[in-house]
Design a protein around this motif. Structure first.
Motif, PDB file in Angstrom:
ATOM      1  N   MET A   1       0.814  -1.205   0.000  1.00 50.94           N
ATOM      2  CA  MET A   1       0.000   0.000   0.000  1.00 50.94           C
ATOM      3  C   MET A   1       0.859   1.271   0.000  1.00 50.94           C
ATOM      4  SD  MET A   1      -2.954   0.915   2.746  1.00 50.94           S
ATOM      5  CE  MET A   1      -1.640   1.500   3.866  1.00 50.94           C
ATOM      6  N   ILE A   2       1.857   1.292   0.890  1.00 52.07           N
ATOM      7  CA  ILE A   2       2.703   2.488   1.008  1.00 52.07           C
ATOM      8  C   ILE A   2       3.398   2.815  -0.315  1.00 52.07           C
ATOM      9  CG2 ILE A   2       4.960   3.239   1.928  1.00 52.07           C
ATOM     10  CD1 ILE A   2       3.160   3.736   4.081  1.00 52.07           C
ATOM     11  N   TYR A   3       3.921   1.749  -0.972  1.00 52.99           N
ATOM     12  CA  TYR A   3       4.681   2.027  -2.202  1.00 52.99           C
ATOM     13  C   TYR A   3       3.807   2.042  -3.449  1.00 52.99           C
ATOM     14  CZ  TYR A   3       8.903   1.646   0.574  1.00 52.99           C
ATOM     15  OH  TYR A   3       9.881   1.856   1.512  1.00 52.99           O
ATOM     16  N   CYS A   4       2.854   1.112  -3.536  1.00 49.53           N
ATOM     17  CA  CYS A   4       2.148   0.921  -4.805  1.00 49.53           C
ATOM     18  C   CYS A   4       0.650   1.172  -4.724  1.00 49.53           C
ATOM     19  CB  CYS A   4       2.393  -0.489  -5.336  1.00 49.53           C
ATOM     20  SG  CYS A   4       4.136  -0.881  -5.511  1.00 49.53           S
ATOM     21  N   GLY A   5       0.135   1.552  -3.570  1.00 44.47           N
ATOM     22  CA  GLY A   5      -1.293   1.799  -3.464  1.00 44.47           C
ATOM     23  C   GLY A   5      -1.668   3.129  -4.115  1.00 44.47           C
ATOM     24  N   GLU A   6      -2.931   3.503  -3.966  1.00 45.57           N
ATOM     25  CA  GLU A   6      -3.335   4.830  -4.439  1.00 45.57           C
ATOM     26  C   GLU A   6      -2.464   5.848  -3.728  1.00 45.57           C
ATOM     27  OE1 GLU A   6      -7.661   5.865  -5.138  1.00 45.57           O
ATOM     28  OE2 GLU A   6      -7.831   4.027  -3.924  1.00 45.57           O
ATOM     29  N   ASN A   7      -1.974   6.831  -4.438  1.00 42.87           N
ATOM     30  CA  ASN A   7      -1.060   7.839  -3.867  1.00 42.87           C
ATOM     31  C   ASN A   7       0.201   7.214  -3.292  1.00 42.87           C
ATOM     32  OD1 ASN A   7      -2.312  10.338  -4.292  1.00 42.87           O
ATOM     33  ND2 ASN A   7      -3.896   9.729  -2.793  1.00 42.87           N
ATOM     34  N   GLY A   8       0.582   6.050  -3.822  1.00 43.49           N
ATOM     35  CA  GLY A   8       1.766   5.351  -3.347  1.00 43.49           C
ATOM     36  C   GLY A   8       3.035   6.157  -3.603  1.00 43.49           C
ATOM     37  N   LEU A   9       4.087   5.832  -2.841  1.00 41.56           N
ATOM     38  CA  LEU A   9       5.334   6.579  -2.985  1.00 41.56           C
ATOM     39  C   LEU A   9       5.940   6.417  -4.369  1.00 41.56           C
ATOM     40  CD1 LEU A   9       7.096   6.094   0.466  1.00 41.56           C
ATOM     41  CD2 LEU A   9       5.486   7.849  -0.304  1.00 41.56           C
ATOM     42  N   ILE A  10       5.493   5.359  -5.096  1.00 41.81           N
ATOM     43  CA  ILE A  10       5.996   5.145  -6.454  1.00 41.81           C
ATOM     44  C   ILE A  10       5.859   6.418  -7.294  1.00 41.81           C
ATOM     45  CG2 ILE A  10       3.795   4.269  -7.387  1.00 41.81           C
ATOM     46  CD1 ILE A  10       5.495   2.117  -8.865  1.00 41.81           C
ATOM     47  N   ASN A  11       4.874   7.248  -6.937  1.00 35.75           N
ATOM     48  CA  ASN A  11       4.675   8.493  -7.686  1.00 35.75           C
ATOM     49  C   ASN A  11       5.492   9.655  -7.146  1.00 35.75           C
ATOM     50  OD1 ASN A  11       2.611   7.219  -9.267  1.00 35.75           O
ATOM     51  ND2 ASN A  11       1.305   7.349  -7.438  1.00 35.75           N
ATOM     52  N   HIS A  12       6.192   9.418  -6.060  1.00 39.70           N
ATOM     53  CA  HIS A  12       6.904  10.533  -5.425  1.00 39.70           C
ATOM     54  C   HIS A  12       8.409  10.318  -5.326  1.00 39.70           C
ATOM     55  CE1 HIS A  12       3.049  12.317  -4.177  1.00 39.70           C
ATOM     56  NE2 HIS A  12       2.661  11.066  -3.989  1.00 39.70           N
ATOM     57  N   LEU A  13       8.855   9.093  -5.505  1.00 40.31           N
ATOM     58  CA  LEU A  13      10.277   8.789  -5.329  1.00 40.31           C
ATOM     59  C   LEU A  13      11.104   9.280  -6.511  1.00 40.31           C
ATOM     60  CD1 LEU A  13       9.730   5.195  -3.980  1.00 40.31           C
ATOM     61  CD2 LEU A  13      11.129   6.911  -2.794  1.00 40.31           C
ATOM     62  N   ASN A  14      12.313   9.729  -6.230  1.00 39.63           N
ATOM     63  CA  ASN A  14      13.257  10.067  -7.294  1.00 39.63           C
ATOM     64  C   ASN A  14      13.886   8.796  -7.832  1.00 39.63           C
ATOM     65  OD1 ASN A  14      13.000  12.844  -6.586  1.00 39.63           O
ATOM     66  ND2 ASN A  14      14.345  12.379  -4.817  1.00 39.63           N
ATOM     67  N   LYS A  15      14.310   8.827  -9.087  1.00 43.14           N
ATOM     68  CA  LYS A  15      14.921   7.639  -9.677  1.00 43.14           C
ATOM     69  C   LYS A  15      16.284   7.342  -9.058  1.00 43.14           C
ATOM     70  CE  LYS A  15      11.960   7.700 -13.453  1.00 43.14           C
ATOM     71  NZ  LYS A  15      11.538   7.416 -14.789  1.00 43.14           N
ATOM     72  N   SER A  16      16.846   8.305  -8.385  1.00 43.22           N
ATOM     73  CA  SER A  16      18.159   8.048  -7.776  1.00 43.22           C
ATOM     74  C   SER A  16      18.051   7.466  -6.368  1.00 43.22           C
ATOM     75  CB  SER A  16      18.954   9.351  -7.715  1.00 43.22           C
ATOM     76  OG  SER A  16      18.248  10.278  -6.916  1.00 43.22           O
ATOM     77  N   THR A  17      16.833   7.348  -5.857  1.00 41.33           N
ATOM     78  CA  THR A  17      16.649   6.826  -4.499  1.00 41.33           C
ATOM     79  C   THR A  17      16.710   5.304  -4.494  1.00 41.33           C
ATOM     80  OG1 THR A  17      15.174   8.684  -4.047  1.00 41.33           O
ATOM     81  CG2 THR A  17      15.109   6.822  -2.501  1.00 41.33           C
ATOM     82  N   LEU A  18      17.353   4.736  -3.475  1.00 44.18           N
ATOM     83  CA  LEU A  18      17.287   3.283  -3.287  1.00 44.18           C
ATOM     84  C   LEU A  18      16.318   2.991  -2.147  1.00 44.18           C
ATOM     85  CD1 LEU A  18      18.226   0.335  -3.753  1.00 44.18           C
ATOM     86  CD2 LEU A  18      20.085   0.799  -2.122  1.00 44.18           C
ATOM     87  N   VAL A  19      15.298   2.190  -2.448  1.00 48.29           N
ATOM     88  CA  VAL A  19      14.338   1.792  -1.410  1.00 48.29           C
ATOM     89  C   VAL A  19      14.844   0.524  -0.726  1.00 48.29           C
ATOM     90  CG1 VAL A  19      12.001   0.929  -0.973  1.00 48.29           C
ATOM     91  CG2 VAL A  19      12.374   2.817  -2.607  1.00 48.29           C
ATOM     92  N   ILE A  20      14.931   0.568   0.595  1.00 45.44           N
ATOM     93  CA  ILE A  20      15.370  -0.591   1.383  1.00 45.44           C
ATOM     94  C   ILE A  20      14.221  -0.978   2.311  1.00 45.44           C
ATOM     95  CG2 ILE A  20      17.061  -1.478   3.032  1.00 45.44           C
ATOM     96  CD1 ILE A  20      18.991   0.703   2.139  1.00 45.44           C
ATOM     97  N   ASP A  21      13.513  -2.066   1.978  1.00 45.68           N
ATOM     98  CA  ASP A  21      12.409  -2.483   2.852  1.00 45.68           C
ATOM     99  C   ASP A  21      12.905  -3.541   3.832  1.00 45.68           C
ATOM    100  OD1 ASP A  21       9.750  -2.634   3.874  1.00 45.68           O
ATOM    101  OD2 ASP A  21       9.595  -4.561   2.850  1.00 45.68           O
ATOM    102  N   CYS A  22      12.910  -3.199   5.105  1.00 50.94           N
ATOM    103  CA  CYS A  22      13.425  -4.097   6.147  1.00 50.94           C
ATOM    104  C   CYS A  22      12.328  -4.930   6.810  1.00 50.94           C
ATOM    105  CB  CYS A  22      14.165  -3.276   7.207  1.00 50.94           C
ATOM    106  SG  CYS A  22      15.646  -2.484   6.554  1.00 50.94           S
TER     107      CYS A  22
END
Lengths: 295, 295, 295, 295
Positions: free
Chosen positions: A73-94
């Protein structure tokens, strides 16, 4: 030092973010609990006013969430971060979640040009505070190396398990095996005790023979064989039965996906479910020893 | 140097007697196979013309026999050695048998004033030849110390498990646990492989995490992860499925005696029975990996 | 009407001997409890002054004893009945014991020219009183027919399972299967309940589908689904957990003898052992339902 | 007679639709296979040119699809039927899928004012052709009664298990129990055989004792005990190992959802997984007997 966004400041996430601050990074934090955010602010973190704000100028976004659906939900849901992240960011899901969700989120982010690694941890709350966690990482070599640069500020052992999702798979393989070691060691010790053997002597013999395993080395489930382990401390966790049951559930879900046969893993899961039925969910997972010893 | 009587010159007993000779002891041997006796005679042993003769002037009588009934018969049957042994002799039975038989024979000999220890071994034919066996001994402290003086000529690790019978109990507790480690490790590795992980990487991760156990250290069941282990050598034993199944049978017999719950041990036993059903009794016990991997 | 010797007047043996008397037979009884003997004497039995005396003029000797060792001792021990029985007597052992002991005693008696059948019963104390027991008989056709003539005075269903020992084997195969039906039905019902289903409705559906089995028909383990069953009556036995655990122990002993794989039987045995560990040995065996339902 | 839309004309769906035609209903059919559609057209069905067209004027829409994701997609995906169905239509989904998907689709349709029941079947291809299927239905009383009016044209036993999703839950509870009956019966029979008993005699005894269950009545897994069963016919299905493994997977998924302990169900699932590993996925599910008997 890096700009880092951090989502999820619970029992584990809080001290992890704290260690990133101590290492000198600039950390922007988000959590639904204002208290948790305030706590980290005192230590020098910036409080994000919305979850999207953790993405601003972030070289890394680290997340620590309860289950696969939250990560989706956080990354890919409606208003997910997928629409806000820069391409240079590395996402680390722990987070410790099902491998399928990790792969789904990783692939969706990849389509949007954003890098992702899954990096579930072990080591518990104590390890999070001490910065001695183990991270098991799934992702490309390049992303692993990049993640490694900040994971070492939160942990001691950082493993690269394979591609996206492999971190989750390796972790549940390990924890399924751990539950089998714990239950099997408990059975063997109690059978010896039932025949009049001293559990210290039997533990020593097996530790120096082919029965050697991590639980005999560091986490003996029989009270008073070792000091400073949960069994000697009234089975105060440590690592709770409920958490082991959760991981064993993820393991059976993974086995299901690939039609893998795991008879011992399935049995261990059910023994932990029986413990939950008996109201022992909040005890340390080594309390499975009591299933055999209480008479 | 001691006078030693030795009964049972099979795959294990032969090389064990041989090592006693090499250490300088005077050894009188008996076996139903004339060939086996001849082989040891060449190496310097005296051939007993009857089993009773191994008792003459013996400080120690060592026996290595297939099952509890043979040990009962040799010592306590009609014309049993109980009637021929000197009170100064220490009987060391190295057979792997049920604890009940060991206790029965030990107690009968005790009534007749003769000392006894059960001292089952592990380490296999290779260990017998190299003199690197592990002995797990049950008996009094005094008898253990006395036995120890010659066991060190045949083995490397000598453990004192407790009273008479405790050697057998400790050995099957250990081997039951070993079977659980082997099956559990196989399950975890194959589930990882089914999800695309490299078994070498996964083995390395679990070896350095809470899944660590003897099979990952020294006896990885997945082919080509380690060198010089049976799995990498076509599952040539090593320690045969049939022998593990025998030990697991003894374990279930012991569990039966004390009403001990051993769900994982019972399951491991049945998985090894299924392997026997499939005609794999003569393969190494790590071949249980194939139960999971063959598709 | 026949002359019958009867050994063992416990909870089961007492009412069985009583029914033989009611059918008009002449019965000579023996038991270590003088009270039990006195009770039967009032009903018309002759009291034997020694166990040998039950053999005098007996056409049948019936025994009902706790375990294999008692049966071995009474018939084949020092001063065993083997030395006192007439060759025309048929020995009917109704004890539930290990098949090996039944075969041993049967064979020893055969060598002495005395006929023997093993005839373990099921049906419990209530069935013993009502004369509605089930007998499962091992022995020759001729001996079965002869035994049948008096077993019908104590029971309703008399089965011929095969040669000597086959009665014991068939009984434990049946009871092992019964324990699996009981545990399996409990699991299925509770899983349904956990998902909001009404156990009465689910029971009815499975009873009329491929899940149909004896426990759904006559002995539903979920309280308040059926009337007049132990589950609806606080799990008052009925057939005690301890007795089921004993039979499952005999089953695993038999499996051991032939290397038979019985993974579900071994699991059921261990679940019953866990119940004993929890202090539920004296409850009805359908109380295994609580292992799943108590939360 | 009713206007019925029918989606999914495979091995099961084809003959089911055929029976609706024979009963006089007007049936509009859709399948991706033109051949399957042509086959039903010959029998009098109308061919829908698109899946939406099955909704036109339909009093009932019946679907028979392979897995939860297909049912979710057809009804609730982009362009799902949810946008095309009339509020007066009753959707009857006969697919065997996970309860969660059934509940999801049922709830989504309910929000749109459309009625839904889940109605998984058992009875196999033969039962579909003969119109003797069993349907286990989840939904309101009113919807059940309405569905019942046409289900009786395709089946013989129609059960009402509870609310939406309860049909799926009841079916997998039953099939999980069935797998336990089948494996348990196989174990008991083979253990008897290993001890020299005749499987026909042992089957007869257990069938008339507390071991009685559906497999002994109608589907004996041991060859040549019964006529006209798969075991006597080279284990030609019948009900394939692969299908049983699928249902056991759904059962474990359901157990997971509610943290239900199902040790025997988990074991049965893993035994069926082992059979798949051995390449026996296409044999009848009673071939689990071979796991025990092949030596």
């Amino acid at each position: 030092m890096a700009n880092i966004g951090f989502i999820g400041l619970g029992n584990m996430g809080g001290p992890m973010a704290s260690n990133l601050l101590k290492a000198g990074h600039s950390v922007t934090v988000f959590d639904l609990s204002e208290e948790a955010v305030a706590e980290l602010s005192i230590q020098g973190a910036k409080a994000a006013s919305s979850v999207e704000q953790v993405c601003d100028n972030a070289e890394f976004v680290v997340s620590m969430l309860p289950a696969g659906k939250h990560v989706r939900m956080i990354y890919c849901g409606e208003n997910g971060l997928i629409n806000h992240l820069n391409k240079s960011t590395l996402v680390i899901d722990c987070s410790t979640i099902d491998a399928e969700s990790a792969q789904f989120v990783g692939n969706e982010l990849a389509k949007a040009g954003i890098s992702f690694v899954d990096a579930p941890v072990s080591g518990g709350v104590a390890g999070a505070a001490a910065g001695t966690l183990t991270f098991i990482v799934g992702g490309t070599d390049a992303d692993f190396n990049r993640a490694n640069s900040i994971l070492t500020d939160m942990g001691k052992n950082i493993f690269h398990a394979g591609n996206i999702g492999a971190g989750q798979v390796a972790k549940i393989c390990n924890n399924m095996l751990l539950s089998i070691l714990m239950a099997g060691t408990s059975e063997a010790l109690q059978m010896g005790i039932d025949h009049g053997l001293d559990p210290k002597v039997l533990s020593e013999i097996m530790l120096n023979s082919s029965g050697r395993n991590w639980t005999l080395e560091l986490y003996n489930p029989c009270p008073d064989v070792q000091e400073n382990v949960p069994s000697t401390n009234g089975y105060k966790p440590g690592f709770m039965v409920d958490l082991m049951a959760k991981d064993l559930g993820l393991a059976q879900q993974a086995a299901q996906q690939t039609n893998s046969a795991t008879p011992l893993g399935a049995m261990a899961k059910n023994l932990y479910n029986l413990m939950q039925n008996q109201g022992k969910g909040a005890e340390d997972f080594s309390a499975i020893f009591k299933l055999y010893s209480e008479k």
